[in-house]
Design a protein around this motif. Sequence first.
Motif, PDB file in Angstrom:
ATOM      1  N   SER A 232       0.860   0.919  59.281  1.00 43.64           N
ATOM      2  CA  SER A 232      -0.435   1.544  59.540  1.00 43.64           C
ATOM      3  C   SER A 232      -0.377   3.042  59.255  1.00 43.64           C
ATOM      4  O   SER A 232      -1.324   3.618  58.684  1.00 43.64           O
ATOM      5  CB  SER A 232      -0.855   1.297  60.993  1.00 43.64           C
ATOM      6  N   ALA A 233       0.750   3.692  59.640  1.00 46.94           N
ATOM      7  CA  ALA A 233       0.919   5.112  59.338  1.00 46.94           C
ATOM      8  C   ALA A 233       1.000   5.342  57.834  1.00 46.94           C
ATOM      9  O   ALA A 233       0.452   6.327  57.310  1.00 46.94           O
ATOM     10  CB  ALA A 233       2.178   5.633  60.029  1.00 46.94           C
ATOM     11  N   LEU A 234       1.669   4.430  57.116  1.00 48.13           N
ATOM     12  CA  LEU A 234       1.747   4.552  55.663  1.00 48.13           C
ATOM     13  C   LEU A 234       0.367   4.433  55.032  1.00 48.13           C
ATOM     14  O   LEU A 234       0.005   5.208  54.133  1.00 48.13           O
ATOM     15  CB  LEU A 234       2.681   3.474  55.104  1.00 48.13           C
ATOM     16  N   GLN A 235      -0.429   3.484  55.503  1.00 48.36           N
ATOM     17  CA  GLN A 235      -1.780   3.315  54.976  1.00 48.36           C
ATOM     18  C   GLN A 235      -2.644   4.536  55.274  1.00 48.36           C
ATOM     19  O   GLN A 235      -3.456   4.959  54.438  1.00 48.36           O
ATOM     20  CB  GLN A 235      -2.406   2.041  55.558  1.00 48.36           C
ATOM     21  N   SER A 236      -2.461   5.124  56.463  1.00 53.03           N
ATOM     22  CA  SER A 236      -3.192   6.357  56.785  1.00 53.03           C
ATOM     23  C   SER A 236      -2.764   7.492  55.863  1.00 53.03           C
ATOM     24  O   SER A 236      -3.597   8.313  55.442  1.00 53.03           O
ATOM     25  CB  SER A 236      -2.944   6.746  58.240  1.00 53.03           C
ATOM     26  N   PHE A 237      -1.480   7.535  55.561  1.00 47.19           N
ATOM     27  CA  PHE A 237      -0.960   8.554  54.662  1.00 47.19           C
ATOM     28  C   PHE A 237      -1.588   8.408  53.271  1.00 47.19           C
ATOM     29  O   PHE A 237      -2.047   9.386  52.666  1.00 47.19           O
ATOM     30  CB  PHE A 237       0.552   8.428  54.593  1.00 47.19           C
ATOM     31  N   VAL A 238      -1.600   7.181  52.762  1.00 45.85           N
ATOM     32  CA  VAL A 238      -2.186   6.922  51.446  1.00 45.85           C
ATOM     33  C   VAL A 238      -3.669   7.286  51.449  1.00 45.85           C
ATOM     34  O   VAL A 238      -4.192   7.892  50.494  1.00 45.85           O
ATOM     35  CB  VAL A 238      -1.983   5.447  51.050  1.00 45.85           C
ATOM     36  N   HIS A 239      -4.350   6.946  52.539  1.00 42.98           N
ATOM     37  CA  HIS A 239      -5.768   7.260  52.650  1.00 42.98           C
ATOM     38  C   HIS A 239      -5.994   8.769  52.688  1.00 42.98           C
ATOM     39  O   HIS A 239      -6.936   9.300  52.079  1.00 42.98           O
ATOM     40  CB  HIS A 239      -6.334   6.608  53.915  1.00 42.98           C
ATOM     41  N   PHE A 240      -5.109   9.491  53.390  1.00 45.56           N
ATOM     42  CA  PHE A 240      -5.208  10.944  53.474  1.00 45.56           C
ATOM     43  C   PHE A 240      -5.028  11.578  52.095  1.00 45.56           C
ATOM     44  O   PHE A 240      -5.759  12.512  51.724  1.00 45.56           O
ATOM     45  CB  PHE A 240      -4.145  11.480  54.438  1.00 45.56           C
ATOM     46  N   ILE A 241      -4.081  11.071  51.296  1.00 44.30           N
ATOM     47  CA  ILE A 241      -3.853  11.592  49.949  1.00 44.30           C
ATOM     48  C   ILE A 241      -5.096  11.353  49.089  1.00 44.30           C
ATOM     49  O   ILE A 241      -5.516  12.217  48.308  1.00 44.30           O
ATOM     50  CB  ILE A 241      -2.630  10.926  49.302  1.00 44.30           C
ATOM     51  N   GLY A 242      -5.704  10.184  49.266  1.00 43.44           N
ATOM     52  CA  GLY A 242      -6.908   9.889  48.491  1.00 43.44           C
ATOM     53  C   GLY A 242      -8.091  10.755  48.858  1.00 43.44           C
ATOM     54  O   GLY A 242      -8.917  11.102  48.001  1.00 43.44           O
ATOM     55  N   LEU A 243      -8.188  11.119  50.143  1.00 44.12           N
ATOM     56  CA  LEU A 243      -9.305  11.966  50.574  1.00 44.12           C
ATOM     57  C   LEU A 243      -9.168  13.396  50.073  1.00 44.12           C
ATOM     58  O   LEU A 243     -10.168  14.062  49.773  1.00 44.12           O
ATOM     59  CB  LEU A 243      -9.380  11.980  52.109  1.00 44.12           C
ATOM     60  N   ASP A 244      -7.939  13.891  49.964  1.00 42.34           N
ATOM     61  CA  ASP A 244      -7.692  15.276  49.570  1.00 42.34           C
ATOM     62  C   ASP A 244      -7.577  15.366  48.047  1.00 42.34           C
ATOM     63  O   ASP A 244      -6.551  15.780  47.499  1.00 42.34           O
ATOM     64  CB  ASP A 244      -6.426  15.794  50.242  1.00 42.34           C
ATOM     65  N   HIS A 245      -8.622  14.991  47.355  1.00 42.35           N
ATOM     66  CA  HIS A 245      -8.562  14.926  45.892  1.00 42.35           C
ATOM     67  C   HIS A 245      -8.587  16.300  45.237  1.00 42.35           C
ATOM     68  O   HIS A 245      -8.276  16.441  44.060  1.00 42.35           O
ATOM     69  CB  HIS A 245      -9.733  14.085  45.359  1.00 42.35           C
ATOM     70  N   LEU A 246      -8.937  17.338  46.017  1.00 37.92           N
ATOM     71  CA  LEU A 246      -8.965  18.674  45.437  1.00 37.92           C
ATOM     72  C   LEU A 246      -7.561  19.212  45.176  1.00 37.92           C
ATOM     73  O   LEU A 246      -7.355  20.017  44.275  1.00 37.92           O
ATOM     74  CB  LEU A 246      -9.718  19.631  46.367  1.00 37.92           C
TER      75      LEU A 246
END
Length: 362
Positions: A232-246
């Motif tokens: 779940s932490a890994l998925q949150s990490f991946v999601h965080f990377i996707g959100l910070d597209h700048l």
Amino acid sequence: MSNFVQLEINERNRWVYFNNYRWVAHIVYWVWVLFISTIMRAKGPITPSLIYNHFFLSNLLIATFFYLYCLYFIPYFFKRNKNLQFWVLVIICYLSISALDVVFGKAYIHLTDPIDKDINLSFSKIYYSKLTSYLLNFLFFSIMLFFMEKNEENSILLEVENEKKEIEQVKLDLLKNNINPDFLMRSLHQLKESAKIPEETTPEAILTFSDLLRYRLYRGRQLYSPLKEELSALQSFVHFIGLDHLHHRLHIKLAIQGEENEKCIAPLSIVNLLEPFCKIVHDQAVLLEIIILIESDELHMDMQYESVATATLLADLEEYQSNYSQLYGDAIKLQYESLEAEKSFSVHLTLPLVEQQVLQNT
């Protein structure tokens, strides 16, 4: 004060405690001998002369025999498996010191209260009496010493087990504090910059990153973490990377196969392997494919990075392997390979899994 210094202090305090405990037991024994063999048998007043002759001189040689036995023969012969030398020396000292005690008693000990009936007996009869007395006292002293050693051994085993757990925790804490702190600081800086721009994803990115930090703080101090929480932490990490597209041009595809219930894993072992790839500054979009296969006792993680591995990435992977090998031994296997022709980089990680029920029973 560091944790390692505290462990050293605990070790010294433990040995001081056991040495004090041992000497207290010896003092109690000799006080008991003084009370039973001298004070209880005295008919007249308790004088310094009576204590000197009836207690100190009367027990001088037998005490010499006992302390040769426990301070020299046992540690230097018996505990080093020199059993033949040990018993030969014990028997020689038993026979010779008993004989010397008879001669010493006739020449220097003046028993006055009460006068022993055996004072005028022959050497052989007194010697036989001394042998019997030595043997009985030797058996009693040996039994007392056995229980003291057994109690000390059990206490030491318990202390050693507790210190092993403390050492593992110290190593784990040092490891967690040493893994990619620059990535955390850069992520916080990026969130700060993103917060200045009115975007809809900024609040979600902040909340997602706070979840990652919370997991690191609470689960990072433990030796094992539920696999479900790690993924779940890994998925949150991946999601965080996707959100910070700048700031992140890394596109991650994650696929998980297998059952994750009732299994535990080394905390942050998967999340920390992803962090080195996120540290790289990408000039253009780069794809990172991650496939996780969960088996009964192992987790396999394959990573395909569609770019050339930098020297920093290789150094981070070597440090990752070294750190986790110190904690979990050869059970963790990390392999990576550069494909120069295809300008890609692959990583294969094998991690041991532990059943939750096994951890609860240990």
